[in-house]
Scaffold this motif. Structure first.
Motif, mmCIF file in Angstrom:
data_model
loop_
_atom_site.group_PDB
_atom_site.id
_atom_site.type_symbol
_atom_site.label_atom_id
_atom_site.label_comp_id
_atom_site.label_asym_id
_atom_site.label_seq_id
_atom_site.Cartn_x
_atom_site.Cartn_y
_atom_site.Cartn_z
ATOM 1 N N UNK A 10 0.624 -3.074 8.563
ATOM 2 C CA UNK A 10 0.815 -2.188 7.414
ATOM 3 C C UNK A 10 -0.039 -2.659 6.237
ATOM 4 N N UNK A 11 -0.041 -3.952 5.960
ATOM 5 C CA UNK A 11 -0.832 -4.472 4.849
ATOM 6 C C UNK A 11 -2.325 -4.244 5.078
ATOM 7 N N UNK A 12 -2.783 -4.473 6.292
ATOM 8 C CA UNK A 12 -4.203 -4.278 6.593
ATOM 9 C C UNK A 12 -4.575 -2.808 6.453
ATOM 10 N N UNK A 13 -3.712 -1.919 6.885
ATOM 11 C CA UNK A 13 -3.963 -0.491 6.740
ATOM 12 C C UNK A 13 -4.104 -0.133 5.259
ATOM 13 N N UNK A 14 -3.206 -0.655 4.433
ATOM 14 C CA UNK A 14 -3.273 -0.375 2.997
ATOM 15 C C UNK A 14 -4.569 -0.905 2.388
ATOM 16 N N UNK A 15 -4.992 -2.091 2.818
ATOM 17 C CA UNK A 15 -6.247 -2.637 2.308
ATOM 18 C C UNK A 15 -7.443 -1.783 2.718
ATOM 19 N N UNK A 16 -7.416 -1.256 3.933
ATOM 20 C CA UNK A 16 -8.521 -0.422 4.397
ATOM 21 C C UNK A 16 -8.624 0.867 3.582
ATOM 22 N N UNK A 17 -7.516 1.317 3.012
ATOM 23 C CA UNK A 17 -7.523 2.552 2.239
ATOM 24 C C UNK A 17 -8.055 2.346 0.819
ATOM 25 N N UNK A 18 -8.111 1.097 0.362
ATOM 26 C CA UNK A 18 -8.608 0.818 -0.974
ATOM 27 C C UNK A 18 -10.113 1.045 -1.033
#
Length: 188
Positions: free
Chosen positions: A82-90
């Motif tokens: 989940x955290x990696x997904x959020x970072x990819x969206x930045x």
């Protein structure tokens, strides 16, 4: 061919990197480097550190705790995803580069334009398989033309000890997977 005389080994592996020119000769202190990190990068770093500490303690428990350890690893993996997904969206700063190899002391990347030796770059690495995100300052050691553009070797010159540890651990895990895959390939 780019030399490999750094203090840590590197592992061939494709990853994403984002490079922004570092504007001055002065390197950031540890506190300044931490301040450069986005809230998402800080959060991932803290989660990874806590995870490593907790799993170390759980591994020292007897065999009866194996189910608890496995469950905790699963929960940790879900949080990491989940955290990696959020970072990819930045939004990412800097030019995107295709990573070719990395280790605890540096990396090689492929860029469309050549990177000049001795230039410094604020660099963010994203190693998808390991759910690893690292921000550091890197300096170009060499740059040579290659089929896909320009292959540049960069040494990390300002990086936190925790990030070095994460890069070393990730490179070891990836190397183990590559060696297992090669062994299976040879056996078939």
């Amino acid at each position: 061919m780019i030399s490999r005389d750094s203090s840590y080994f590197t592992v061939p592996y494709q990853f994403s990197a984002f490079l922004s020119p570092w504007p001055n000769n002065a390197l950031p202190s540890d506190e300044q480097l931490e301040a450069l990190k986005s809230p998402g990068l800080k959060l991932v770093g803290e989660v990874k550190l806590l995870e490593a500490q907790c799993l170390h303690y759980l591994r020292n428990l007897d065999n009866d705790a194996k189910a608890v350890v496995d469950f905790m690893k699963l929960q940790s993996r879900k949080v990491d995803l989940v955290l990696h997904y959020l970072l990819e969206q930045q939004a990412h700063q800097g030019q995107k580069a295709q990573g070719d190899s990395f280790g605890g002391s540096g990396m090689t990347v492929i860029t469309a334009e050549p990177l000049q030796p001795d230039t410094r770059w604020q660099t963010t690495l994203y190693v998808q398989e390991e759910l690893l995100c690292v921000l550091c300052i890197a300096q170009v050691k060499h740059c040579v033309p290659c089929d896909d553009g320009h292959l540049s070797e960069l040494d990390f010159i300002a990086i936190s000890d925790a990030d070095v540890e994460q890069l070393v651990q990730a490179s070891l895990r990836i190397q183990q997977k590559q060696l297992r895959a090669r062994k299976q390939q040879l056996e078939t």
